[in-house]
Write a protein that holds these residues in place. Structure first.
Motif, PDB file in Angstrom:
ATOM      1  N   ALA A   1      -5.952  12.655  -2.152  1.00 37.70           N
ATOM      2  CA  ALA A   1      -7.338  13.099  -1.965  1.00 37.70           C
ATOM      3  C   ALA A   1      -8.091  12.142  -1.045  1.00 37.70           C
ATOM      4  CB  ALA A   1      -8.041  13.210  -3.314  1.00 37.70           C
ATOM      5  N   TYR A   2      -7.875  10.845  -1.211  1.00 40.63           N
ATOM      6  CA  TYR A   2      -8.538   9.855  -0.361  1.00 40.63           C
ATOM      7  C   TYR A   2      -8.185  10.087   1.110  1.00 40.63           C
ATOM      8  CZ  TYR A   2      -9.412   5.533   2.129  1.00 40.63           C
ATOM      9  OH  TYR A   2      -9.824   4.627   3.079  1.00 40.63           O
ATOM     10  N   TYR A   3      -6.907  10.199   1.401  1.00 37.74           N
ATOM     11  CA  TYR A   3      -6.491  10.363   2.795  1.00 37.74           C
ATOM     12  C   TYR A   3      -6.900  11.721   3.366  1.00 37.74           C
ATOM     13  CZ  TYR A   3      -4.040   5.922   2.993  1.00 37.74           C
ATOM     14  OH  TYR A   3      -3.753   4.584   3.018  1.00 37.74           O
ATOM     15  N   ARG A   4      -6.945  12.760   2.539  1.00 36.92           N
ATOM     16  CA  ARG A   4      -7.388  14.080   3.025  1.00 36.92           C
ATOM     17  C   ARG A   4      -8.855  14.063   3.432  1.00 36.92           C
ATOM     18  NH1 ARG A   4      -3.914  15.867  -0.905  1.00 36.92           N
ATOM     19  NH2 ARG A   4      -5.540  16.008  -2.482  1.00 36.92           N
ATOM     20  N   GLU A   5      -9.652  13.194   2.827  1.00 37.27           N
ATOM     21  CA  GLU A   5     -11.088  13.120   3.128  1.00 37.27           C
ATOM     22  C   GLU A   5     -11.401  12.332   4.399  1.00 37.27           C
ATOM     23  OE1 GLU A   5     -13.578  14.693   1.429  1.00 37.27           O
ATOM     24  OE2 GLU A   5     -11.922  15.648   0.358  1.00 37.27           O
ATOM     25  N   LEU A   6     -10.430  11.628   4.943  1.00 35.88           N
ATOM     26  CA  LEU A   6     -10.687  10.825   6.143  1.00 35.88           C
ATOM     27  C   LEU A   6     -10.948  11.728   7.344  1.00 35.88           C
ATOM     28  CD1 LEU A   6      -7.981   8.029   5.828  1.00 35.88           C
ATOM     29  CD2 LEU A   6     -10.404   7.900   5.236  1.00 35.88           C
ATOM     30  N   PRO A   7     -11.773  11.256   8.278  1.00 33.20           N
ATOM     31  CA  PRO A   7     -12.034  12.053   9.489  1.00 33.20           C
ATOM     32  C   PRO A   7     -10.745  12.301  10.260  1.00 33.20           C
ATOM     33  CG  PRO A   7     -13.341  10.017   9.473  1.00 33.20           C
ATOM     34  CD  PRO A   7     -12.451   9.986   8.283  1.00 33.20           C
TER      35      PRO A   7
ATOM     36  N   VAL B   1       0.854  -1.184   0.000  1.00 31.15           N
ATOM     37  CA  VAL B   1       0.000   0.000   0.000  1.00 31.15           C
ATOM     38  C   VAL B   1       0.889   1.232   0.000  1.00 31.15           C
ATOM     39  CG1 VAL B   1      -1.986  -1.086   1.118  1.00 31.15           C
ATOM     40  CG2 VAL B   1      -0.220  -0.025   2.527  1.00 31.15           C
ATOM     41  N   LEU B   2       0.374   2.305  -0.570  1.00 32.70           N
ATOM     42  CA  LEU B   2       1.100   3.565  -0.592  1.00 32.70           C
ATOM     43  C   LEU B   2       0.519   4.466   0.490  1.00 32.70           C
ATOM     44  CD1 LEU B   2       2.580   5.302  -3.507  1.00 32.70           C
ATOM     45  CD2 LEU B   2       1.074   6.689  -2.112  1.00 32.70           C
ATOM     46  N   ILE B   3       1.383   4.980   1.350  1.00 32.94           N
ATOM     47  CA  ILE B   3       0.966   5.826   2.468  1.00 32.94           C
ATOM     48  C   ILE B   3       1.606   7.204   2.312  1.00 32.94           C
ATOM     49  CG2 ILE B   3       1.007   6.123   4.979  1.00 32.94           C
ATOM     50  CD1 ILE B   3      -0.548   3.644   4.229  1.00 32.94           C
ATOM     51  N   PRO B   4       0.809   8.258   2.124  1.00 28.38           N
ATOM     52  CA  PRO B   4       1.379   9.607   2.065  1.00 28.38           C
ATOM     53  C   PRO B   4       1.940  10.003   3.436  1.00 28.38           C
ATOM     54  CG  PRO B   4      -0.914   9.586   1.304  1.00 28.38           C
ATOM     55  CD  PRO B   4      -0.633   8.256   1.914  1.00 28.38           C
ATOM     56  N   VAL B   5       3.002  10.782   3.446  1.00 29.25           N
ATOM     57  CA  VAL B   5       3.610  11.165   4.723  1.00 29.25           C
ATOM     58  C   VAL B   5       2.670  12.005   5.579  1.00 29.25           C
ATOM     59  CG1 VAL B   5       5.965  10.969   3.876  1.00 29.25           C
ATOM     60  CG2 VAL B   5       4.805  13.183   3.780  1.00 29.25           C
ATOM     61  N   GLY B   6       1.669  12.614   4.984  1.00 25.92           N
ATOM     62  CA  GLY B   6       0.737  13.444   5.742  1.00 25.92           C
ATOM     63  C   GLY B   6      -0.095  12.692   6.761  1.00 25.92           C
ATOM     64  N   VAL B   7      -0.181  11.375   6.657  1.00 21.99           N
ATOM     65  CA  VAL B   7      -0.956  10.608   7.638  1.00 21.99           C
ATOM     66  C   VAL B   7      -0.075  10.022   8.739  1.00 21.99           C
ATOM     67  CG1 VAL B   7      -2.849  10.109   6.059  1.00 21.99           C
ATOM     68  CG2 VAL B   7      -0.987   8.479   6.280  1.00 21.99           C
ATOM     69  N   ILE B   8       1.223  10.291   8.671  1.00 20.72           N
ATOM     70  CA  ILE B   8       2.132   9.837   9.727  1.00 20.72           C
ATOM     71  C   ILE B   8       1.985  10.761  10.929  1.00 20.72           C
ATOM     72  CG2 ILE B   8       4.547   9.543  10.393  1.00 20.72           C
ATOM     73  CD1 ILE B   8       5.134   8.819   7.462  1.00 20.72           C
ATOM     74  N   THR B   9       1.741  10.158  12.093  1.00 19.89           N
ATOM     75  CA  THR B   9       1.623  10.956  13.317  1.00 19.89           C
ATOM     76  C   THR B   9       2.843  10.826  14.211  1.00 19.89           C
ATOM     77  OG1 THR B   9       0.443   9.172  14.446  1.00 19.89           O
ATOM     78  CG2 THR B   9      -0.896  10.861  13.342  1.00 19.89           C
ATOM     79  N   GLY B  10       3.671   9.826  13.962  1.00 21.77           N
ATOM     80  CA  GLY B  10       4.859   9.671  14.784  1.00 21.77           C
ATOM     81  C   GLY B  10       5.852   8.696  14.197  1.00 21.77           C
TER      82      GLY B  10
END
Length: 106
Positions: free
Chosen positions: A95-101, A46-55
């Motif tokens: 766009a998908y990850y930006r739309e997540l709550p 899976v591809l994970i954008p760095v913007g969803v990394i919290t730590g």
């Protein structure tokens, strides 16, 4: 993340492990991780954008994300390495990850 080699780090969603970092891209505008999910998603990556990394815990070699395993599983399908250079594909993933709550405190 920039300048850090995260290959082999374990990736944790809010509700459990999703896999290990197989490779990463640090190019501006395209920063992401490719995570090998092992048997969790039938041997897919899976591809994970760095913007969803919290730590990032370098001692534990662990990365935490701001999303659930199901949200990662439902993301646009990653099929080939050429997609990591495809602006349209990267845009759809972003766009998908930006739309997540964002608020998970309920």
């Amino acid at each position: 993340m920039e300048g850090q080699d995260l290959t082999g780090f374990t990736v944790e969603a809010t509700d459990g492990t999703i896999g290990q970092v197989d490779r990463q891209a640090d190019d501006v505008g395209m920063r992401h991780l490719v995570v090998d999910t092992g048997v969790w998603v039938f041997g897919k990556s899976v591809l994970i954008p760095v913007g969803v990394i919290t730590g990032i815990d370098t001692q534990a070699r662990q990365i935490t994300l701001a999303c659930t395993k199901e949200e990662v599983k439902a993301a646009p399908l990653f099929r080939t390495d050429s997609e990591t250079l495809d602006p349209e594909y990267l845009g759809s993933v972003g766009a998908y990850y930006r739309e997540l709550p964002r608020d998970r405190t309920e």
